[in-house]
Design a protein around this motif. Sequence first.
Motif, PDB file in Angstrom:
ATOM      1  N   GLY A 107       0.838  -1.200  -0.045  1.00  0.00           N
ATOM      2  CA  GLY A 107      -0.078  -0.075   0.043  1.00  0.00           C
ATOM      3  C   GLY A 107       0.952   1.119  -0.005  1.00  0.00           C
ATOM      4  O   GLY A 107       0.341   2.437  -0.503  1.00  0.00           O
ATOM      5  N   GLU A 108       1.837   1.151   0.419  1.00  0.00           N
ATOM      6  CA  GLU A 108       2.837   2.500   0.636  1.00  0.00           C
ATOM      7  C   GLU A 108       3.663   2.647  -0.654  1.00  0.00           C
ATOM      8  O   GLU A 108       3.680   3.596  -1.230  1.00  0.00           O
ATOM      9  CB  GLU A 108       3.753   2.281   1.818  1.00  0.00           C
ATOM     10  N   ARG A 109       4.190   1.595  -1.229  1.00  0.00           N
ATOM     11  CA  ARG A 109       5.018   1.577  -2.381  1.00  0.00           C
ATOM     12  C   ARG A 109       4.169   1.507  -3.673  1.00  0.00           C
ATOM     13  O   ARG A 109       4.703   2.216  -4.799  1.00  0.00           O
ATOM     14  CB  ARG A 109       5.998   0.407  -2.521  1.00  0.00           C
ATOM     15  N   PHE A 110       3.312   0.916  -3.691  1.00  0.00           N
ATOM     16  CA  PHE A 110       2.407   0.541  -4.819  1.00  0.00           C
ATOM     17  C   PHE A 110       0.752   1.070  -4.278  1.00  0.00           C
ATOM     18  O   PHE A 110       0.007   0.301  -4.366  1.00  0.00           O
ATOM     19  CB  PHE A 110       2.416  -0.598  -5.365  1.00  0.00           C
ATOM     20  N   PRO A 111       0.445   2.324  -4.115  1.00  0.00           N
ATOM     21  CA  PRO A 111      -0.735   2.665  -3.510  1.00  0.00           C
ATOM     22  C   PRO A 111      -1.824   2.269  -4.455  1.00  0.00           C
ATOM     23  O   PRO A 111      -3.088   1.876  -3.993  1.00  0.00           O
ATOM     24  CB  PRO A 111      -0.716   4.298  -3.216  1.00  0.00           C
ATOM     25  N   GLN A 112      -1.716   2.221  -5.698  1.00  0.00           N
ATOM     26  CA  GLN A 112      -2.795   1.904  -6.634  1.00  0.00           C
ATOM     27  C   GLN A 112      -3.208   0.599  -6.681  1.00  0.00           C
ATOM     28  O   GLN A 112      -4.272  -0.110  -7.032  1.00  0.00           O
ATOM     29  CB  GLN A 112      -2.315   2.404  -8.107  1.00  0.00           C
ATOM     30  N   ALA A 113      -2.042  -0.481  -6.054  1.00  0.00           N
ATOM     31  CA  ALA A 113      -2.409  -1.964  -6.292  1.00  0.00           C
ATOM     32  C   ALA A 113      -3.551  -2.473  -5.306  1.00  0.00           C
ATOM     33  O   ALA A 113      -4.177  -3.278  -5.397  1.00  0.00           O
ATOM     34  CB  ALA A 113      -1.009  -2.593  -5.866  1.00  0.00           C
ATOM     35  N   THR A 114      -3.733  -1.424  -4.446  1.00  0.00           N
ATOM     36  CA  THR A 114      -4.655  -1.946  -3.087  1.00  0.00           C
ATOM     37  C   THR A 114      -6.046  -1.195  -3.106  1.00  0.00           C
ATOM     38  O   THR A 114      -6.532  -1.580  -2.303  1.00  0.00           O
ATOM     39  CB  THR A 114      -4.011  -1.605  -1.593  1.00  0.00           C
ATOM     40  N   ARG A 115      -6.173  -0.708  -4.158  1.00  0.00           N
ATOM     41  CA  ARG A 115      -7.691   0.307  -4.402  1.00  0.00           C
ATOM     42  C   ARG A 115      -7.991   0.230  -5.772  1.00  0.00           C
ATOM     43  O   ARG A 115      -7.137   0.032  -6.553  1.00  0.00           O
ATOM     44  CB  ARG A 115      -7.584   1.489  -3.771  1.00  0.00           C
ATOM     45  N   PHE A 116      -9.172   0.415  -6.212  1.00  0.00           N
ATOM     46  CA  PHE A 116      -9.594   0.226  -7.424  1.00  0.00           C
ATOM     47  C   PHE A 116      -9.306   1.652  -8.165  1.00  0.00           C
ATOM     48  O   PHE A 116      -9.461   2.672  -7.336  1.00  0.00           O
ATOM     49  CB  PHE A 116     -11.406  -0.298  -7.502  1.00  0.00           C
ATOM     50  N   PRO A 117      -9.223   1.621  -9.349  1.00  0.00           N
ATOM     51  CA  PRO A 117      -9.241   0.567 -10.334  1.00  0.00           C
ATOM     52  C   PRO A 117      -7.997  -0.156 -10.650  1.00  0.00           C
ATOM     53  O   PRO A 117      -7.863  -0.731 -11.605  1.00  0.00           O
ATOM     54  CB  PRO A 117      -9.506   1.272 -11.500  1.00  0.00           C
ATOM     55  N   GLY A 118      -6.892  -0.184  -9.780  1.00  0.00           N
ATOM     56  CA  GLY A 118      -5.960  -1.157  -9.610  1.00  0.00           C
ATOM     57  C   GLY A 118      -4.729  -0.286 -10.270  1.00  0.00           C
ATOM     58  O   GLY A 118      -4.486   0.786 -10.427  1.00  0.00           O
ATOM     59  N   LEU A 119      -3.742  -1.183 -10.844  1.00  0.00           N
ATOM     60  CA  LEU A 119      -2.418  -0.663 -11.207  1.00  0.00           C
ATOM     61  C   LEU A 119      -2.669  -0.319 -12.765  1.00  0.00           C
ATOM     62  O   LEU A 119      -1.726   0.666 -13.145  1.00  0.00           O
ATOM     63  CB  LEU A 119      -1.443  -1.943 -11.326  1.00  0.00           C
ATOM     64  N   LYS A 120      -3.724  -0.618 -13.484  1.00  0.00           N
ATOM     65  CA  LYS A 120      -3.968  -0.065 -14.840  1.00  0.00           C
ATOM     66  C   LYS A 120      -5.042   0.435 -14.890  1.00  0.00           C
ATOM     67  O   LYS A 120      -6.112  -0.110 -15.504  1.00  0.00           O
ATOM     68  CB  LYS A 120      -3.750  -1.461 -15.685  1.00  0.00           C
ATOM     69  N   PRO A 121      -5.271   1.809 -14.383  1.00  0.00           N
ATOM     70  CA  PRO A 121      -6.786   2.496 -14.362  1.00  0.00           C
ATOM     71  C   PRO A 121      -7.142   2.674 -15.785  1.00  0.00           C
ATOM     72  O   PRO A 121      -8.465   2.977 -15.771  1.00  0.00           O
ATOM     73  CB  PRO A 121      -6.441   3.841 -13.697  1.00  0.00           C
ATOM     74  N   GLU A 122      -6.603   2.533 -16.795  1.00  0.00           N
ATOM     75  CA  GLU A 122      -6.804   2.904 -17.923  1.00  0.00           C
ATOM     76  C   GLU A 122      -7.859   1.802 -18.652  1.00  0.00           C
ATOM     77  O   GLU A 122      -8.495   1.949 -19.610  1.00  0.00           O
ATOM     78  CB  GLU A 122      -5.814   3.210 -19.053  1.00  0.00           C
ATOM     79  N   LEU A 123      -7.725   0.528 -17.875  1.00  0.00           N
ATOM     80  CA  LEU A 123      -8.560  -0.485 -18.316  1.00  0.00           C
ATOM     81  C   LEU A 123      -9.988  -0.323 -17.764  1.00  0.00           C
ATOM     82  O   LEU A 123     -10.680  -1.219 -18.192  1.00  0.00           O
ATOM     83  CB  LEU A 123      -7.889  -1.834 -17.785  1.00  0.00           C
ATOM     84  N   GLY A 124     -10.378   0.330 -16.629  1.00  0.00           N
ATOM     85  CA  GLY A 124     -11.572   0.476 -16.181  1.00  0.00           C
ATOM     86  C   GLY A 124     -11.985  -0.720 -15.352  1.00  0.00           C
ATOM     87  O   GLY A 124     -13.184  -0.929 -15.138  1.00  0.00           O
ATOM     88  N   LEU A 125     -11.096  -1.262 -14.562  1.00  0.00           N
ATOM     89  CA  LEU A 125     -11.596  -2.380 -13.751  1.00  0.00           C
ATOM     90  C   LEU A 125     -11.826  -1.781 -12.237  1.00  0.00           C
ATOM     91  O   LEU A 125     -11.035  -2.015 -11.378  1.00  0.00           O
ATOM     92  CB  LEU A 125     -10.074  -3.304 -13.580  1.00  0.00           C
ATOM     93  N   ASP A 126     -12.993  -1.026 -12.124  1.00  0.00           N
ATOM     94  CA  ASP A 126     -13.280  -0.377 -10.872  1.00  0.00           C
ATOM     95  C   ASP A 126     -14.248  -1.244 -10.283  1.00  0.00           C
ATOM     96  O   ASP A 126     -14.524  -2.339 -10.672  1.00  0.00           O
ATOM     97  CB  ASP A 126     -13.574   0.957 -11.204  1.00  0.00           C
TER      98      ASP A 126
END
Length: 484
Positions: free
Chosen positions: A219-238
């Motif tokens: 969560g600290e190093r990759f904050p997007q990994a632990t919440r939606f839409p994840g590591l690739k927000p452009e894919l719309g996986l919300d």
Amino acid sequence: MILSLILLIVCGTVAGSMLYGRRKQKRAQTMEEWALGGRKLGTLVFWFLNAGEIYTTFAVLGISGFAWAYGAPAYLAFCSVSLSAALGYWLTPMIHAYGRRHGLVTQADFFAHRYQARWLGVCVAAAGLIALVVYVQIQVTALTLVVRLAAGPWVSQGAAAGFSVVLMLLFVFLAGLRSAAFAAGVKDVVMLIVVIVLAWTVASVVGEASVLDVFRTVGERFPQATRFPGLKPELGLDVTWLVTSAINVALGTYIFPHMFQLCYSADSGTTIRRNAVFQPIYSLSYFFIILLGFAALLAGTKAPGGDPNSLLLAFVEQRYPAWMLGVLAGTASLLALVPGSVLLLTCGSIFGRNIVRPLVPTIDDRTELLVSRLAMVVFAAIALYLTLGASGSLVEIGLSAYAAIGMLAPGVYCAFLLRRTSAAAVLGGLLTGYAVLWMPTLSSLAAAWFPHWEIGLVALIANAAVTVGLSLASPRKELVAQPA
């Protein structure tokens, strides 16, 4: 060492499963004995076989790689299994009772008998085969990864995939449903032990004090990994995608033709209900599987060729002793071999019973069984072709299979909920759903109207609307065969 452990686990399990199957029943001479285990599977055997079709390489290699590549969207695994079990508690005993009462063997038998239309059974058989072959592709893809790991980098993907298909065919030709149930029990127990051991030690491997610290550091190093839409927000996986995908998977899990046949194989409705009550326990293992994906993210592990399906194998290879990789790879082989074999068995039985028999009504049981077994070779070859041309993750391939099979869901649910549903209405819904799913114009329109929705659920809703609408608009007509 790795190769030796893989061979020991796979060969030992296959030998034990075949001995178990031969001890429990004579060599299968009829479709019912071969494809349904004589309709005598008790609670424990049914539990492992049913769980074995859920706890596959899609669950272990697929979800861990999905968590590494996309992050939070991997939480889909938690939701879908529990929702599927809740729905299955109501649906599967009715499928079992109807199949036993009328002597049904395949899912297409159900449609043909319930709607008194053999032509509908043929259409459903064709639709089911399409989805099943895609699902076989998942197992072949995973087994190919293990074969290449064991044999070395000088073995091409094509050769490894071909060898994987041959292994599946050999197992299903020599065994039957009971043998597959034994193998499913072994691989489930061993894989759970492996996953727990890996999760227990993974924190120290990546330099953290505890499992919770792994999640905290991610969560600290990759904050997007632990919440939606994840590591690739452009894919719309919300969250919208999560909810709609989970619902679509839940609605489609027991609509797969091989799950239908598993329902027929149980010895009683009580066995099926017990299974549904305890089935969500398996979803707890996803916590550890996602943990391993996040740990690989912290460790900076790179999946070979950027393929998320091979991420877990690469992580264990780099961070654990060789014997642990051998145990994981050997058990992962069973995760692919056993479900893949059951899927091919289902493909063969559907083809022989619901495609060939309507065309050649005079065919006897022994010839039908032979045709079914030979047909498996063709379907395995198709799965091999799809595997060699595929590039997506196991989860993405799996969702496409659920989207395809979901088109049969309205016909199943309406069979028990709306008595006046007709074969024509079911066909109209099927054509509508597949049009939304596969026609680019309609797919684009659906994506614009329902942003971030799982396209399979949109197509299923359109399918259900047409099926119910046509049923209510048609004159009331009592069908000869009605579910209890």
